[in-house]
Scaffold this motif. Structure first.
Motif, mmCIF file in Angstrom:
data_model
loop_
_atom_site.group_PDB
_atom_site.id
_atom_site.type_symbol
_atom_site.label_atom_id
_atom_site.label_comp_id
_atom_site.label_asym_id
_atom_site.label_seq_id
_atom_site.Cartn_x
_atom_site.Cartn_y
_atom_site.Cartn_z
ATOM 1 N N ILE A 37 -18.400 -26.741 27.633
ATOM 2 C CA ILE A 37 -18.983 -26.960 29.008
ATOM 3 C C ILE A 37 -18.080 -26.397 30.002
ATOM 4 C CG2 ILE A 37 -18.442 -29.444 29.221
ATOM 5 C CD1 ILE A 37 -21.963 -28.300 29.797
ATOM 6 N N ARG A 38 -16.784 -26.835 29.818
ATOM 7 C CA ARG A 38 -16.027 -26.306 30.789
ATOM 8 C C ARG A 38 -14.616 -25.790 30.410
ATOM 9 N NH1 ARG A 38 -18.270 -30.755 32.690
ATOM 10 N NH2 ARG A 38 -16.759 -31.960 31.545
ATOM 11 N N ASP A 39 -13.848 -25.185 31.212
ATOM 12 C CA ASP A 39 -12.342 -24.793 30.840
ATOM 13 C C ASP A 39 -12.567 -23.814 29.918
ATOM 14 O OD1 ASP A 39 -11.559 -28.106 31.374
ATOM 15 O OD2 ASP A 39 -11.346 -26.477 32.904
ATOM 16 N N ALA A 145 -27.261 -22.257 37.083
ATOM 17 C CA ALA A 145 -26.628 -21.082 37.104
ATOM 18 C C ALA A 145 -25.146 -21.144 36.580
ATOM 19 C CB ALA A 145 -26.540 -20.617 38.643
ATOM 20 N N TYR A 146 -24.624 -22.306 36.535
ATOM 21 C CA TYR A 146 -23.444 -22.488 35.954
ATOM 22 C C TYR A 146 -23.126 -22.885 34.585
ATOM 23 C CZ TYR A 146 -24.928 -27.236 36.960
ATOM 24 O OH TYR A 146 -26.084 -28.178 36.759
ATOM 25 N N CYS A 147 -24.187 -23.356 33.970
ATOM 26 C CA CYS A 147 -24.324 -23.932 32.846
ATOM 27 C C CYS A 147 -24.524 -23.190 31.407
ATOM 28 C CB CYS A 147 -25.336 -25.114 32.653
ATOM 29 S SG CYS A 147 -25.305 -26.260 31.421
ATOM 30 N N GLY A 183 -30.289 -36.913 25.279
ATOM 31 C CA GLY A 183 -30.896 -35.630 25.331
ATOM 32 C C GLY A 183 -30.086 -34.865 26.487
ATOM 33 N N GLN A 184 -30.224 -33.472 26.626
ATOM 34 C CA GLN A 184 -29.845 -32.883 27.858
ATOM 35 C C GLN A 184 -30.616 -32.908 29.076
ATOM 36 O OE1 GLN A 184 -27.135 -31.588 28.159
ATOM 37 N NE2 GLN A 184 -26.407 -31.440 25.812
ATOM 38 N N ASN A 185 -31.812 -33.218 28.980
ATOM 39 C CA ASN A 185 -32.757 -33.865 29.875
ATOM 40 C C ASN A 185 -33.954 -34.646 29.322
ATOM 41 O OD1 ASN A 185 -34.609 -33.822 31.855
ATOM 42 N ND2 ASN A 185 -35.110 -31.641 31.874
ATOM 43 N N LEU A 245 -28.076 -40.057 37.355
ATOM 44 C CA LEU A 245 -29.171 -38.972 37.965
ATOM 45 C C LEU A 245 -28.137 -37.977 38.568
ATOM 46 C CD1 LEU A 245 -32.120 -38.557 38.223
ATOM 47 C CD2 LEU A 245 -32.002 -39.583 40.435
ATOM 48 N N PRO A 246 -27.849 -36.875 37.849
ATOM 49 C CA PRO A 246 -26.779 -35.990 38.313
ATOM 50 C C PRO A 246 -27.062 -35.017 39.435
ATOM 51 C CG PRO A 246 -26.885 -35.825 35.862
ATOM 52 C CD PRO A 246 -28.239 -36.782 36.446
ATOM 53 N N VAL A 247 -26.560 -35.097 40.502
ATOM 54 C CA VAL A 247 -26.975 -34.238 41.695
ATOM 55 C C VAL A 247 -26.304 -32.762 41.942
ATOM 56 C CG1 VAL A 247 -25.367 -35.410 43.352
ATOM 57 C CG2 VAL A 247 -27.507 -34.507 44.378
ATOM 58 N N GLN A 248 -25.173 -32.881 41.540
ATOM 59 C CA GLN A 248 -24.116 -31.592 41.531
ATOM 60 C C GLN A 248 -23.707 -31.258 42.671
ATOM 61 O OE1 GLN A 248 -23.389 -31.393 38.556
ATOM 62 N NE2 GLN A 248 -25.348 -31.375 37.223
ATOM 63 N N SER A 249 -24.696 -31.152 43.859
ATOM 64 C CA SER A 249 -24.097 -31.018 45.288
ATOM 65 C C SER A 249 -24.950 -31.650 46.201
ATOM 66 C CB SER A 249 -24.227 -29.441 45.382
ATOM 67 O OG SER A 249 -24.080 -29.073 46.762
ATOM 68 N N THR A 285 -23.644 -40.404 39.164
ATOM 69 C CA THR A 285 -23.992 -38.996 39.153
ATOM 70 C C THR A 285 -23.033 -38.014 38.628
ATOM 71 O OG1 THR A 285 -25.102 -37.524 40.820
ATOM 72 C CG2 THR A 285 -23.221 -38.391 41.601
ATOM 73 N N ASP A 286 -23.282 -36.731 38.805
ATOM 74 C CA ASP A 286 -22.212 -35.718 38.297
ATOM 75 C C ASP A 286 -22.323 -34.799 39.804
ATOM 76 O OD1 ASP A 286 -22.073 -36.471 35.603
ATOM 77 O OD2 ASP A 286 -23.478 -35.000 35.037
ATOM 78 N N ILE A 287 -20.834 -34.313 39.738
ATOM 79 C CA ILE A 287 -20.840 -33.555 41.118
ATOM 80 C C ILE A 287 -19.678 -32.320 40.554
ATOM 81 C CG2 ILE A 287 -19.823 -33.097 43.323
ATOM 82 C CD1 ILE A 287 -21.133 -35.900 44.106
ATOM 83 N N TYR A 319 -15.813 -26.559 39.414
ATOM 84 C CA TYR A 319 -16.804 -25.344 38.939
ATOM 85 C C TYR A 319 -15.835 -24.661 38.076
ATOM 86 C CZ TYR A 319 -18.809 -21.047 38.215
ATOM 87 O OH TYR A 319 -19.307 -19.652 37.471
ATOM 88 N N SER A 320 -16.245 -24.481 36.616
ATOM 89 C CA SER A 320 -15.597 -23.614 35.828
ATOM 90 C C SER A 320 -16.565 -22.403 35.273
ATOM 91 C CB SER A 320 -15.173 -24.724 34.470
ATOM 92 O OG SER A 320 -14.923 -23.907 33.497
ATOM 93 N N PRO A 321 -16.043 -21.357 35.501
ATOM 94 C CA PRO A 321 -16.948 -19.957 35.136
ATOM 95 C C PRO A 321 -17.256 -20.054 33.592
ATOM 96 C CG PRO A 321 -15.116 -19.213 36.184
ATOM 97 C CD PRO A 321 -14.755 -20.655 35.981
HETATM 98 N N1 SAM Z 1 -27.928 -31.778 31.184
HETATM 99 C C1 SAM Z 1 -27.128 -32.677 31.969
HETATM 100 C C2 SAM Z 1 -27.334 -32.423 33.416
HETATM 101 O O1 SAM Z 1 -28.243 -31.551 33.588
HETATM 102 O O2 SAM Z 1 -26.666 -33.130 34.221
HETATM 103 C C3 SAM Z 1 -25.732 -32.563 31.593
HETATM 104 C C4 SAM Z 1 -25.108 -31.337 31.478
HETATM 105 S S1 SAM Z 1 -23.228 -31.211 31.139
HETATM 106 C C5 SAM Z 1 -23.026 -31.641 29.597
HETATM 107 C C6 SAM Z 1 -22.440 -32.548 32.133
HETATM 108 C C7 SAM Z 1 -22.053 -32.026 33.674
HETATM 109 O O3 SAM Z 1 -21.121 -30.986 33.532
HETATM 110 C C8 SAM Z 1 -22.951 -31.379 34.463
HETATM 111 O O4 SAM Z 1 -24.015 -32.443 35.160
HETATM 112 C C9 SAM Z 1 -22.164 -30.832 35.433
HETATM 113 O O5 SAM Z 1 -21.875 -31.473 36.624
HETATM 114 C C10 SAM Z 1 -21.122 -30.506 34.540
HETATM 115 N N2 SAM Z 1 -20.740 -28.890 34.414
HETATM 116 C C11 SAM Z 1 -21.727 -28.324 33.496
HETATM 117 N N3 SAM Z 1 -21.554 -27.050 33.683
HETATM 118 C C12 SAM Z 1 -20.126 -26.840 34.453
HETATM 119 C C13 SAM Z 1 -19.411 -25.862 35.003
HETATM 120 N N4 SAM Z 1 -19.516 -24.663 34.372
HETATM 121 N N5 SAM Z 1 -18.279 -26.247 35.580
HETATM 122 C C14 SAM Z 1 -18.111 -27.412 36.010
HETATM 123 N N6 SAM Z 1 -18.883 -28.349 35.604
HETATM 124 C C15 SAM Z 1 -20.033 -28.067 34.813
#
Ligand code: SAM
Ligand code: SF4
Length: 427
Positions: A37-39, A145-147, A183-185, A245-249, A285-287, A319-321
């Motif tokens: 997912i990252r790094d 777009a980041y995932c 689940g992812q969603n 409830l992940p908002v991201q931004s 949340t996740d940001i 953010y991690s590409p």
């Molecule tokens: N499906 C879930 C969602 O939509 O929130 C979880 C996805 S992921 C396993 C968990 C979290 O990792 C995401 O909510 C996001 O904040 C973070 N994440 C995912 N891709 C990332 C990236 N490329 N760079 C940094 N954080 C990322």
């Protein structure tokens, strides 16, 4: 989800006559489950595989999970001692792959994402005797777009409600009292059988299973989080007082460029549903900070969102590409030092919010599920329905293990990340 995937794979191995050993050194077969997912996840995996190799005379090695899916057969070239490369969408075929390995095959792969199957297995080896995970939906049909997830876990596949309910009843019968739906969603769950239940319907039915005292679910997507879910929660005390409830931004402009499919206002509407609901729900949340093009003003909107929502906790990430994702092509990259500064600023702000919110709990009596014991502190480790850690002392019958029991605890102290208390006798 990865931890639970490992539980299912371990269960399949036990079913095939394998036994579990304590360390990789003692094993004849070493399976390495991975996340990307990252790094630079791939690099870490190859380094670790090198270390395994040194200690690995005669062992069979396999790489599972998202890095396996992402790197595919390239893994055999870079780490020739690996014999199995298998992504999560191929776990339903895991038993067959074991048979191939046992027959001497040395380049076994499970890399197709073209599947409608989910990994339903009755042979899960569960790590926790009180809380059990149940996967209800696999894969993801969103395209944030980041995932990397849609590329590593494939398209959405929901399990039938019948198979989820049968698993929930079996677990309750085996003494599990807490269930976490995964689940992812989860919100886009759709029963593929004629019953056609949506997520709210499934959640209610699982909460009504005799013997189940707590139901949690993760993760929600704001776009698919409907009011019917809040109504279902209000109706069933067994559904825990917590929503992630992940908002991201906090900036609608950034949300649009992330392709999250909701605006800040639409997100806030869901928060309002929860704040005006029948019970008090904790919110987490996740940001992501430093998404390409995120300006200082955008970031300030995220800080402002924290003030507005007052989250109980959050996960924050730079953010991690990631390979294959749309954001990889975006210009206006935020330098790493600036991402780091934003991360620290965000975390400091959230820490202050948590210190204040947790202090408000002092004096409350909360029910905890006892998860373990801190021997050195002389405290039991408890978890509240709203997902707080509440460590506590218990004087009566202290010699007996309390793990797995539900007890009322009065909160006496608070910190940024947990609460401390003492058990109370309710007359
Ligand atoms: N499906 C879930 C969602 O939509 O929130 C979880 C996805 S992921 C396993 C968990 C979290 O990792 C995401 O909510 C996001 O904040 C973070 N994440 C995912 N891709 C990332 C990236 N490329 N760079 C940094 N954080 C990322
Ligand atoms: Fe990734 Fe978005 Fe799917 Fe979550 S909803 S798994 S962040 S693509």
């Amino acid at each position: 989800m990865n931890a639970h995937d490992s539980e299912k794979v371990s269960g399949t191995l036990l079913e095939h006559g394998y036994t579990q050993v304590a360390t990789p050194e003692d094993a004849g077969l070493v399976l390495y489950n991975t996340c990307s997912i990252r790094d630079k996840a791939e690099q870490k995996v190859f380094n670790r595989l090198q270390n395994f190799k040194r200690a690995g005379n005669g062992k069979i090695f396999g790489v599972l999970g998202c890095v396996a899916q992402q790197e595919g057969e390239k893994i055999f070239d870079r780490a020739p001692h690996v014999s199995l490369v298998c992504g999560s969408a191929s776990y339903p075929r895991f038993g067959e792959m074991l048979v191939q390995l046992e027959a001497g095959a040395r380049r076994v792969t499970g890399l197709s994402l073209d599947t409608e199957e989910t990994f339903d297995t009755p042979f899960t080896r569960r790590d926790n005797p009180h809380r059990a995970y149940i996967t209800i939906i696999e894969g993801c049909d969103k395209s944030c777009a980041y995932c990397v997830v849609p590329f590593t876990r494939g398209p959405e596949r929901s399990r039938t409600s019948e198979s989820v309910m049968a698993e929930a009843r079996r677990l309750a019968g085996a003494g599990y009292s807490e269930i976490q739906l995964l689940g992812q969603n989860v919100n886009s769950y759709r029963d593929p059988s004629p019953a056609g239940w949506n997520f709210a319907a499934l959640l209610e039915r699982v909460a009504a299973v005799t013997g189940i005292r707590r139901v949690r679910y993760t993760t929600s997507h704001p776009r698919d989080f409907g009011k019917d879910i809040v109504e279902a929660m209000d109706r069933h005390q067994a559904i825990c007082d917590h929503v992630h409830l992940p908002v991201q931004s906090g900036s609608t402009r950034v949300l649009r460029s992330m392709e999250r499919q909701y605006t800040r206002d639409e997100y806030m509407r869901r928060i309002e549903w929860l704040k005006s609901a029948g019970r008090r729900y904790s919110l987490t949340t996740d940001i992501i900070v430093g998404f390409p093009g995120e300006t200082e003003q955008d970031f300030e909107q995220t800080l402002d969102l924290l003030d507005q929502v007052q989250y109980d906790s959050l996960f924050s990430f730079k953010y991690s590409p990631r390979p294959n994702t749309a954001a990889l092509q975006m210009s206006d990259v935020v330098p790493d030092e600036e991402k780091q500064r934003r991360l620290v600023t965000l975390q400091e702000k959230q820490r202050a919010i948590q210190i204040r919110r947790n202090a408000e709990m002092i004096g409350d009596i909360r029910e905890v599920l006892v998860e373990g014991r801190h021997q050195s502190l002389g405290q039991w480790i408890g978890r509240t329905s709203d997902n707080r850690t509440l460590n506590f002392t218990h004087t009566a019958g202290d010699g007996d293990s309390l793990v797995g029991r539900y007890l009322p605890v009065r909160v006496t102290r608070s910190g940024p990340n947990s609460l401390v208390g003492e058990s109370v006798t309710v007359v």
